[in-house]
Design a protein around this motif. Structure first.
Motif, PDB file in Angstrom:
ATOM      1  N   ARG A 139      60.814 -14.689 -20.047  1.00 46.22           N
ATOM      2  CA  ARG A 139      60.961 -12.706 -20.119  1.00 46.22           C
ATOM      3  C   ARG A 139      59.551 -12.531 -19.650  1.00 46.22           C
ATOM      4  NH1 ARG A 139      64.084 -10.255 -24.370  1.00 46.22           N
ATOM      5  NH2 ARG A 139      63.999  -7.661 -23.523  1.00 46.22           N
ATOM      6  N   TYR A 140      58.710 -12.538 -20.687  1.00 44.20           N
ATOM      7  CA  TYR A 140      57.930 -12.021 -20.108  1.00 44.20           C
ATOM      8  C   TYR A 140      56.462 -12.916 -19.824  1.00 44.20           C
ATOM      9  CZ  TYR A 140      59.922  -8.507 -23.752  1.00 44.20           C
ATOM     10  OH  TYR A 140      60.654  -7.840 -24.329  1.00 44.20           O
ATOM     11  N   GLU A 141      55.437 -12.291 -19.411  1.00 47.59           N
ATOM     12  CA  GLU A 141      53.998 -13.248 -18.989  1.00 47.59           C
ATOM     13  C   GLU A 141      53.044 -11.875 -20.017  1.00 47.59           C
ATOM     14  OE1 GLU A 141      52.238 -13.015 -15.429  1.00 47.59           O
ATOM     15  OE2 GLU A 141      53.082 -10.963 -14.956  1.00 47.59           O
ATOM     16  N   VAL A 142      51.856 -12.776 -20.147  1.00 44.50           N
ATOM     17  CA  VAL A 142      50.427 -11.476 -21.035  1.00 44.50           C
ATOM     18  C   VAL A 142      49.813 -11.079 -20.417  1.00 44.50           C
ATOM     19  CG1 VAL A 142      49.434 -11.696 -23.148  1.00 44.50           C
ATOM     20  CG2 VAL A 142      51.276 -13.324 -23.298  1.00 44.50           C
ATOM     21  N   ALA A 143      50.184  -9.864 -20.843  1.00 45.29           N
ATOM     22  CA  ALA A 143      49.504  -8.239 -19.894  1.00 45.29           C
ATOM     23  C   ALA A 143      47.996  -8.300 -20.450  1.00 45.29           C
ATOM     24  CB  ALA A 143      50.194  -6.841 -19.635  1.00 45.29           C
ATOM     25  N   SER A 144      47.963  -7.855 -21.512  1.00 44.13           N
ATOM     26  CA  SER A 144      46.645  -7.589 -22.036  1.00 44.13           C
ATOM     27  C   SER A 144      46.736  -8.883 -23.895  1.00 44.13           C
ATOM     28  CB  SER A 144      46.476  -6.445 -22.082  1.00 44.13           C
ATOM     29  OG  SER A 144      47.115  -5.641 -22.897  1.00 44.13           O
ATOM     30  N   PHE A 145      45.445  -8.579 -24.462  1.00 45.45           N
ATOM     31  CA  PHE A 145      45.182  -8.325 -26.332  1.00 45.45           C
ATOM     32  C   PHE A 145      44.828  -7.368 -26.275  1.00 45.45           C
ATOM     33  CE2 PHE A 145      45.286 -12.514 -24.552  1.00 45.45           C
ATOM     34  CZ  PHE A 145      46.125 -13.541 -25.394  1.00 45.45           C
ATOM     35  N   VAL A 146      44.667  -6.939 -27.394  1.00 45.80           N
ATOM     36  CA  VAL A 146      44.483  -4.872 -28.039  1.00 45.80           C
ATOM     37  C   VAL A 146      43.707  -5.565 -29.203  1.00 45.80           C
ATOM     38  CG1 VAL A 146      44.883  -3.588 -28.873  1.00 45.80           C
ATOM     39  CG2 VAL A 146      46.642  -4.060 -26.830  1.00 45.80           C
TER      40      VAL A 146
ATOM     41  N   ARG B 270      58.668 -11.395 -14.174  1.00 46.41           N
ATOM     42  CA  ARG B 270      58.428 -11.669 -15.785  1.00 46.41           C
ATOM     43  C   ARG B 270      57.744 -10.005 -16.354  1.00 46.41           C
ATOM     44  NH1 ARG B 270      55.695 -16.518 -18.398  1.00 46.41           N
ATOM     45  NH2 ARG B 270      54.514 -16.178 -17.272  1.00 46.41           N
ATOM     46  N   ALA B 271      58.236  -9.250 -17.439  1.00 44.31           N
ATOM     47  CA  ALA B 271      57.622  -7.923 -17.728  1.00 44.31           C
ATOM     48  C   ALA B 271      56.695  -8.308 -18.452  1.00 44.31           C
ATOM     49  CB  ALA B 271      58.968  -7.787 -18.277  1.00 44.31           C
ATOM     50  N   PRO B 272      55.485  -7.475 -18.172  1.00 42.82           N
ATOM     51  CA  PRO B 272      54.800  -7.084 -18.668  1.00 42.82           C
ATOM     52  C   PRO B 272      54.434  -7.005 -20.528  1.00 42.82           C
ATOM     53  CG  PRO B 272      54.684  -5.029 -17.801  1.00 42.82           C
ATOM     54  CD  PRO B 272      56.198  -6.271 -17.618  1.00 42.82           C
ATOM     55  N   VAL B 273      53.504  -7.869 -21.574  1.00 41.38           N
ATOM     56  CA  VAL B 273      53.689  -7.552 -22.917  1.00 41.38           C
ATOM     57  C   VAL B 273      52.345  -7.683 -23.130  1.00 41.38           C
ATOM     58  CG1 VAL B 273      53.754 -10.714 -23.912  1.00 41.38           C
ATOM     59  CG2 VAL B 273      54.379  -8.188 -25.436  1.00 41.38           C
ATOM     60  N   HIS B 274      51.965  -7.200 -23.738  1.00 39.23           N
ATOM     61  CA  HIS B 274      50.411  -6.663 -25.015  1.00 39.23           C
ATOM     62  C   HIS B 274      51.074  -7.411 -26.599  1.00 39.23           C
ATOM     63  CE1 HIS B 274      50.350  -4.545 -21.694  1.00 39.23           C
ATOM     64  NE2 HIS B 274      51.204  -3.574 -22.093  1.00 39.23           N
ATOM     65  N   ILE B 275      49.817  -8.160 -26.408  1.00 38.34           N
ATOM     66  CA  ILE B 275      49.843  -8.803 -27.665  1.00 38.34           C
ATOM     67  C   ILE B 275      48.437  -7.892 -28.547  1.00 38.34           C
ATOM     68  CG2 ILE B 275      49.007 -10.918 -28.718  1.00 38.34           C
ATOM     69  CD1 ILE B 275      50.372 -12.420 -26.902  1.00 38.34           C
ATOM     70  N   VAL B 276      48.987  -7.580 -29.932  1.00 36.74           N
ATOM     71  CA  VAL B 276      47.636  -6.741 -31.037  1.00 36.74           C
ATOM     72  C   VAL B 276      46.444  -8.031 -31.688  1.00 36.74           C
ATOM     73  CG1 VAL B 276      47.246  -5.407 -32.358  1.00 36.74           C
ATOM     74  CG2 VAL B 276      49.260  -4.890 -30.345  1.00 36.74           C
ATOM     75  N   GLY B 277      45.693  -9.192 -31.638  1.00 35.03           N
ATOM     76  CA  GLY B 277      44.754  -9.581 -32.220  1.00 35.03           C
ATOM     77  C   GLY B 277      44.051  -9.976 -31.243  1.00 35.03           C
ATOM     78  N   CYS B 278      42.961 -10.908 -31.504  1.00 34.99           N
ATOM     79  CA  CYS B 278      42.085 -11.812 -30.205  1.00 34.99           C
ATOM     80  C   CYS B 278      42.309 -13.400 -31.246  1.00 34.99           C
ATOM     81  CB  CYS B 278      41.122 -10.849 -29.994  1.00 34.99           C
ATOM     82  SG  CYS B 278      41.512 -10.121 -29.066  1.00 34.99           S
ATOM     83  N   GLY B 279      43.259 -13.097 -32.533  1.00 35.23           N
ATOM     84  CA  GLY B 279      42.562 -14.452 -33.515  1.00 35.23           C
ATOM     85  C   GLY B 279      43.999 -15.577 -33.480  1.00 35.23           C
ATOM     86  N   GLY B 280      43.713 -16.558 -33.871  1.00 34.99           N
ATOM     87  CA  GLY B 280      44.564 -17.729 -34.106  1.00 34.99           C
ATOM     88  C   GLY B 280      46.434 -17.531 -33.300  1.00 34.99           C
ATOM     89  N   HIS B 281      46.129 -17.096 -34.481  1.00 35.75           N
ATOM     90  CA  HIS B 281      48.261 -16.043 -34.667  1.00 35.75           C
ATOM     91  C   HIS B 281      48.291 -15.152 -33.467  1.00 35.75           C
ATOM     92  CE1 HIS B 281      51.463 -15.615 -36.920  1.00 35.75           C
ATOM     93  NE2 HIS B 281      51.346 -13.936 -36.464  1.00 35.75           N
ATOM     94  N   ALA B 282      47.769 -15.116 -32.534  1.00 39.16           N
ATOM     95  CA  ALA B 282      47.878 -13.932 -31.057  1.00 39.16           C
ATOM     96  C   ALA B 282      47.705 -15.566 -30.522  1.00 39.16           C
ATOM     97  CB  ALA B 282      46.646 -13.494 -31.108  1.00 39.16           C
ATOM     98  N   LYS B 283      46.873 -16.436 -30.187  1.00 39.74           N
ATOM     99  CA  LYS B 283      47.041 -17.742 -29.148  1.00 39.74           C
ATOM    100  C   LYS B 283      47.939 -17.891 -28.779  1.00 39.74           C
ATOM    101  CE  LYS B 283      43.013 -20.055 -29.323  1.00 39.74           C
ATOM    102  NZ  LYS B 283      41.803 -21.061 -29.416  1.00 39.74           N
ATOM    103  N   VAL B 284      48.603 -18.545 -30.683  1.00 40.38           N
ATOM    104  CA  VAL B 284      49.462 -19.385 -30.577  1.00 40.38           C
ATOM    105  C   VAL B 284      50.737 -18.167 -30.255  1.00 40.38           C
ATOM    106  CG1 VAL B 284      51.521 -20.460 -32.069  1.00 40.38           C
ATOM    107  CG2 VAL B 284      49.040 -20.314 -32.168  1.00 40.38           C
ATOM    108  N   ILE B 285      51.093 -17.061 -30.527  1.00 37.99           N
ATOM    109  CA  ILE B 285      51.717 -16.533 -29.557  1.00 37.99           C
ATOM    110  C   ILE B 285      51.395 -16.235 -27.812  1.00 37.99           C
ATOM    111  CG2 ILE B 285      52.931 -13.929 -29.625  1.00 37.99           C
ATOM    112  CD1 ILE B 285      52.372 -13.917 -32.480  1.00 37.99           C
ATOM    113  N   ALA B 286      50.896 -16.390 -27.551  1.00 37.38           N
ATOM    114  CA  ALA B 286      51.113 -15.978 -26.161  1.00 37.38           C
ATOM    115  C   ALA B 286      51.196 -17.180 -25.435  1.00 37.38           C
ATOM    116  CB  ALA B 286      48.866 -16.050 -26.006  1.00 37.38           C
ATOM    117  N   ALA B 287      50.821 -18.551 -25.901  1.00 39.59           N
ATOM    118  CA  ALA B 287      50.965 -19.653 -25.851  1.00 39.59           C
ATOM    119  C   ALA B 287      52.680 -19.834 -25.802  1.00 39.59           C
ATOM    120  CB  ALA B 287      50.520 -21.118 -26.730  1.00 39.59           C
TER     121      ALA B 287
END
Ligand SMILES: CC(C)(COP(=O)(O)OP(=O)(O)OC[C@H]1O[C@@H](n2cnc3c(N)ncnc32)[C@H](O)[C@@H]1OP(=O)(O)O)[C@@H](O)C(=O)NCCC(=O)NCCS
Length: 217
Positions: A27-34, A3-20
């Protein structure tokens, strides 16, 4: 296939749901949060948290999802990322979403679990359809507009750029809300709302004008 790396901007509840959502797909795996205020060696959901300045400076062809629920913050983050050369903002659609085949979904849009989007509808860039939101046929959501959890939008509605419909609100078929307009949670809007207007209640009535820099979540 990896899977390709993806980075998520944000470390709140919205980011948490997107990560799940991302981790539940293929397609993607979460590489980091910003995060703007990242501390050294911080982690979130067992992934590294990178300070925004360091992330922007790194530049990369990798994918980024802006996981900030509030549009003005999301818009500012996108502008900073674009200025630093980040260009790949994939839409994230949860596998449980029911999206008609002809629906256009813009870059960076997020369709959360249980959303339903019917035929003839267009979803602009960086829109959010939060958990269980329903958008019926022949609607349009302009860039940055958002539906909170459980919002129901009837057929043929127009939702302006950066507009926000609060949790559990409903928009009657054929109605429009202007750019930056807000429908308060639980409201039922049966007529058009003008740009920047805040309406609330059942049936919804005009409450006040929204300030241009007023955040809504
Ligand atoms: C849009 C929203 C944030 C506005 O809240 P607010 O800024 O506190 O509203 P205001 O202070 O301008 O309220 C003005 C008046 O409208 C009323 N009002 C505000 N929101 C209302 C609503 N959703 N329904 C009915 N009346 C509402 C207030 O009680 C107040 O009445 P008063 O003048 O008689 O005291 C709020 O209505 C809302 O939708 N909250 C839910 C947000 C949401 O969906 N979050 C989910 C994130 S996942």
């Amino acid at each position: 296939m990896s899977r390709a790396p993806v980075h998520i901007v944000g470390c709140g509840g919205h980011a948490k749901v997107i990560a799940a959502m991302i981790e539940g797909g293929t397609r993607y795996e979460v590489a980091s949060f910003v995060d703007r205020d990242a501390r050294a060696e911080a982690t979130f959901l067992d992934r590294p948290v990178i300070g925004e300045n360091a992330f922007l400076a790194a530049g990369s062809g990798e994918a980024v999802v802006v996981g900030l629920g509030e549009w003005l913050r999301r818009k500012d983050a996108v502008a900073r990322l674009r200025a630093a050369g980040w260009t790949d903002f994939p839409a994230v659609i949860d596998p449980s979403a029911v999206v008609a085949a002809d629906v256009q979904v813009g870059e960076g849009a997020v369709l959360m679990p249980g959303t339903v989007v019917n035929p003839g509808t267009e979803i602009g860039a960086f829109c959010v359809l939060n958990t269980g939101a329903v958008l019926d046929h022949d609607c349009s959501m302009a860039d940055g507009s958002a539906l909170a959890p459980g919002v129901t939008v009837g057929g043929g509605c127009r939702i302006g750029a950066g507009a926000y419909l609060g949790i559990g609100a409903s928009l009657a078929h054929g109605c429009s809300v202007g750019n930056g307009a807000v429908l308060g949670g639980g409201g039922f809007l049966m007529q058009d709302a003008g740009p920047g207007e805040f309406w609330a209640g059942v049936p919804a009535t005009f409450v006040r004008k929204r300030a241009a820099d007023e955040t809504v979540l």
